[in-house]
Design an enzyme around this catalytic site. Structure first.
Site: not given
Length: 167
Positions: A21-22, A25, A50, A76-77, A105
């Site tokens: 998911h990240d 970044k 990201h 996811h955000h 998360d």
């Protein structure tokens, strides 16, 4: 995924895709990623990229795991009430994998030490989740999470210990 009734194949895709998911970044400058304290508005705008960067990186594959990872990365955000980013999606417009990943998360983020703060005590973590039901988080998924919090804490502890003891 199991607790909300996803079929085993979907649970396995989620298990493999969520950790990516990240991945976006990698494109965020270390000076922003590792800065202690709260980010200023300009740096937060950079940090938010990201999600779309990760989706771009992962979304070129036709493989179901990578497509799921791309969707999770992008969404996811997002927040259940539509105040998240990058697209301001609401409720079930947000992919279920992303809604599940968001809970995991945030749980891990709040319960772990970070560069910019110490881990929150578990009662505070649980209080935050209860306050965010229907706002940040899908209330049905959050209820399942909270009903099974002991099991999720054990999983988190197991993988935290494995990360420390694995060379």
């Amino acid at each position: 995924g199991e607790k909300c009734g996803l079929p085993p194949k979907q649970v396995e895709i989620l298990r493999m895709a969520a950790p990516m998911h990240d991945v976006g970044k990698v494109a965020i400058p270390d000076a922003i990623l590792h800065r202690p304290g709260v980010l200023n508005d300009a740096d937060f705008e950079i940090m938010k990229t990201h999600a779309t960067i990760g989706q771009s990186m992962l979304g070129t594959s036709n493989r179901p795991i990578m497509q799921a990872a791309a969707n999770i990365s992008r969404q996811h955000h997002e927040k259940y009430d539509g105040t998240g980013y990058p697209d301001g999606l609401t409720g079930e417009e947000i992919d279920i994998f992303a809604r599940i990943t968001a809970i995991a998360d945030v749980f891990d983020a709040l319960a772990s030490d970070r560069v910019y703060r110490k881990a929150c005590p578990m009662p505070k973590v649980l209080e935050y989740f209860k306050e965010q039901s229907g706002k940040h988080f899908d209330p049905t998924l959050l209820d399942l999470f909270l009903e099974n919090i002991t099991a999720f804490q054990k999983i988190r502890t197991k993988f935290s210990e494995d990360a420390v003891t694995t060379p």
